[in-house]
Design an enzyme around this catalytic site. Structure first.
Site, PDB file in Angstrom:
ATOM      1  CB  ILE A   1      -0.889   0.235   1.240  1.00  0.00           C
ATOM      2  CG1 ILE A   1      -1.686  -1.070   1.343  1.00  0.00           C
ATOM      3  CG2 ILE A   1      -1.944   1.205   1.120  1.00  0.00           C
ATOM      4  CD1 ILE A   1      -2.423  -1.277   2.402  1.00  0.00           C
TER       5      ILE A   1
ATOM      6  CB  VAL B   1       4.826   1.363   3.894  1.00  0.00           C
ATOM      7  CG1 VAL B   1       4.375   2.754   3.510  1.00  0.00           C
ATOM      8  CG2 VAL B   1       4.120   0.788   5.049  1.00  0.00           C
ATOM      9  CE  LYS B   2       3.670   0.144  -4.944  1.00  0.00           C
ATOM     10  NZ  LYS B   2       2.535   0.180  -5.787  1.00  0.00           N
ATOM     11  CB  ILE B   3       8.292   4.998   0.382  1.00  0.00           C
ATOM     12  CG1 ILE B   3       7.342   4.847   1.724  1.00  0.00           C
ATOM     13  CG2 ILE B   3       8.950   6.578   0.432  1.00  0.00           C
ATOM     14  CD1 ILE B   3       8.140   5.059   2.798  1.00  0.00           C
TER      15      ILE B   3
END
Ligand code: E4P
Length: 227
Positions: A58, A85-87
């Site tokens: 996400i 966690v996509k950054i």
């Protein structure tokens, strides 16, 4: 190579999670915008469908360091331990990746377009780096070549980072990133289907069925085994 489904469509997730060997689901803000409605409830439903052991990626929506870090923590708290966690690969993204990795939060550094970005992401402690293959091809760059170069970079250092190749338009691109050594690829439902379907397979199956019927009529092998 691990295969992940790049969609938030619940019907596709149910289908591919049942029949295909997928290791999880990736989303991004564009993918989620197609679903609309109560998006937190929607993400919870995705987690229920795939179970707690599969990966759910996400992407953060915040853009300032403190807010990215707290949003990432809230995402993991809401969706469980196998949530990545996509950054995006930016200055602030790198800083947040390093801080989150130290806290044990798994980060997928996304929107990667060069091996240099991947090197920095890996050094910051990213779990995955996500090069965008077809978006690279669309700007006349060598998407598969970038994946191969990133893998070379990762092989040269002591990194725990794995490539999660992304943004595919063809099944051939998926095969090519596998051949380039990518550890994972996230693929749309359409492209995943194209990896499997082959007209010669269909013709072969039809031939087997016709020959069987000619010899044994409508009986199946399981019926004949019963005697
Ligand atoms: C991964 O989750 C990426 O966001 C995604 O594969 C991008 O794909 P696109 O280039 O088709 O939007």
């Amino acid at each position: 190579m691990k295969l992940i489904l790049d969609t938030a469509n619940l019907d596709d997730i149910k289908y591919f999670n049942t029949y295909y060997p997928i290791s999880g689901v990736t989303t991004n803000p564009t993918i989620l915008s197609r679903e609309g409605g109560d998006i937190v409830k929607h993400l919870r439903t995705i987690r229920e469908i795939i179970g707690e052991d599969k990966e759910l990626h996400i992407q953060v929506t915040e853009t300032e360091y403190d807010k990215i870090v707290s949003e990432a923590e809230a995402i993991v708290k809401a969706f469980g331990k196998n949530t990545f966690v996509k950054i995006p690969a930016t200055d602030v993204g790198l800083r947040a990746t390093a801080a989150l990795a130290k806290k044990g939060i798994k980060v997928t550094v996304t929107a990667v377009f060069s091996a240099g970005q991947a090197l920095l992401a890996a050094t910051a402690g990213a779990a995955y780096v996500a090069p965008y293959v077809s978006r690279l091809e669309n700007i006349c760059e060598d998407g598969i070549g970038v994946v191969a170069e990133i893998q070379q970079v990762l092989d040269c250092g002591d990194y725990d980072t794995v490539i999660l190749a992304a943004s595919f338009k063809t099944a051939r691109e998926v095969l090519d990133v596998a051949l380039a050594g990518s550890g994972a690829a996230t693929v749309s439902a359409d492209v995943l289907k194209k990896l499997l379907s082959h007209t010669s397979t269909d013709t072969s199956i039809a031939g087997f069925a016709a020959d069987w019927k000619k010899a044994f009529g409508d009986h199946t092998l399981s019926e004949l085994l019963k005697g």
